[in-house]
Design an enzyme around this catalytic site. Structure first.
Site, PDB file in Angstrom:
ATOM      1  N   ASP A   1     -11.169 -57.117 106.796  1.00 29.53           N
ATOM      2  CA  ASP A   1      -9.975 -57.345 107.606  1.00 29.53           C
ATOM      3  C   ASP A   1     -10.256 -57.111 109.081  1.00 29.53           C
ATOM      4  OD1 ASP A   1      -6.775 -57.472 107.382  1.00 29.53           O
ATOM      5  OD2 ASP A   1      -7.330 -56.023 108.933  1.00 29.53           O
TER       6      ASP A   1
ATOM      7  N   TYR B   1      -8.879 -56.630 117.693  1.00 32.35           N
ATOM      8  CA  TYR B   1      -9.856 -55.564 117.427  1.00 32.35           C
ATOM      9  C   TYR B   1     -11.137 -55.720 118.248  1.00 32.35           C
ATOM     10  CZ  TYR B   1      -7.059 -54.727 113.169  1.00 32.35           C
ATOM     11  OH  TYR B   1      -6.054 -54.493 112.267  1.00 32.35           O
TER      12      TYR B   1
ATOM     13  N   LYS C   1      -6.210 -62.168 112.558  1.00 33.76           N
ATOM     14  CA  LYS C   1      -4.790 -62.212 112.949  1.00 33.76           C
ATOM     15  C   LYS C   1      -4.660 -62.740 114.375  1.00 33.76           C
ATOM     16  CE  LYS C   1      -4.515 -57.855 110.407  1.00 33.76           C
ATOM     17  NZ  LYS C   1      -5.749 -57.115 110.753  1.00 33.76           N
TER      18      LYS C   1
END
Ligand code: A2P
Length: 282
Positions: free
Chosen positions: A47, A52, A77
């Protein structure tokens, strides 16, 4: 759930591993080594998110993992500054370039636009979702979903959505279980994923968790992750430490009884961010 290779089936038939590997706050070589370790141990769901700042390193790690692409389940995402139809499509291309993949397993809207910040929050979310739907229908993404969406955000999305989300990734750990959202998602065939399942590790110090660890002869982290998986929720523990990456995967050789599950579910707040998506201002 018997092992790391067990899967849940999403509402479009696509399979998702029952335990994931979280990568928030891991970057560069540290991330590369952690992912290598995780894949060797048998994690298949990884993930990440544009936010990030580790997609490029993750792409390198995947490329050098020696494992067939279709064995892995990669999630990313779209970040809050890229909401909207055109921006989401452009953000997706950037993500794919960094990950060096030709398809993504799961793409999520990282946070809903909220009414605190935007008068037209519902419209923004609808536009972002429209881009995700098109990418899905084009075969670029195997499954699409949400993160940090509350039931009312999903209800609003339904007004314009052609495709129901397959996943909602929410903050979930002892003391912060967002049960209304979990129940809503499970009723609507949306698989729930748990971010910060260990409450950013603070939950590990809770006395009840520690006593259960003793009782089951497991570690506090294993007790919490097992509690999550037994609720049909996919935990995404983050660790860059080899021994913990292994520890967090060894949760398939025991089962918590119902009383103990309820006891953990009733714990007061134990760490994490406890973020309210309607109130955040990022
Ligand atoms: P590290 O990455 O240094 O190994 P969460 O997933 O709830 O956000 O928690 C992540 C934090 O918990 C990280 O600081 C991580 O440390 C730590 N952590 C992960 N797994 C364990 C574990 N099994 N035991 C103790 N700490 C852990």
């Amino acid at each position: 759930m018997h092992g790391l290779s067990d899967v849940f089936t999403l509402n479009n038939g696509y399979k998702i591993p029952c335990l994931g590997f979280g990568t928030y706050l891991a970057e560069n070589e540290v991330l590369i080594n952690a992912v290598k370790e995780a894949i060797n141990i048998g994690y298949r769901l990884i993930d990440t998110a544009a936010f990030y700042n580790n997609e490029k390193a993750l792409g390198d790690a995947i490329k050098n993992s020696g494992i067939a692409r279709e064995q892995l389940f990669v999630t990313s995402k779209v970040w809050n500054t890229d909401r909207g139809y055109k921006q989401t499509k452009a953000a997706f291309e950037k993500t794919m370039e960094k990950l060096k993949l030709d398809y993504l397993d799961l793409y999520l809207i990282h946070w809903p636009a909220n009414k605190k910040q935007f008068n037209n929050a519902e419209e923004i979310n609808a536009e972002t979702w429209k881009a995700m739907e098109e990418l899905y229908l084009e075969g670029r993404i195997k499954a699409i979903g949400l993160s940090n969406f509350l039931p009312h955000h999903i209800e609003e999305l339904k007004n314009t959505a052609q495709i129901m989300p397959m996943v909602n990734q929410i903050e979930f750990h002892p003391g912060f279980t967002q049960m209304d959202t979990v129940k809503y998602c499970q009723r609507n065939n949306i698989i729930v994923e748990a971010w910060s399942p260990l409450g950013r590790k603070e939950a590990l110090a809770n006395d009840i968790i520690k006593s259960l660890a003793k009782k089951y002869e497991k570690t506090p982290a294993q007790i919490i992750l097992r509690w999550i998986i037994q609720q049909n929720i996919i935990p995404l523990p983050k660790s860059v430490t080899a021994s913990r990456i292994l520890e967090n995967s060894q949760i398939f050789d025991f089962e918590l009884n119902n009383n103990d599950i309820e006891m953990i579910s009733g714990l007061p707040q134990a760490g994490g961010e406890c973020a309210n998506p309607d109130e955040v201002d990022f």
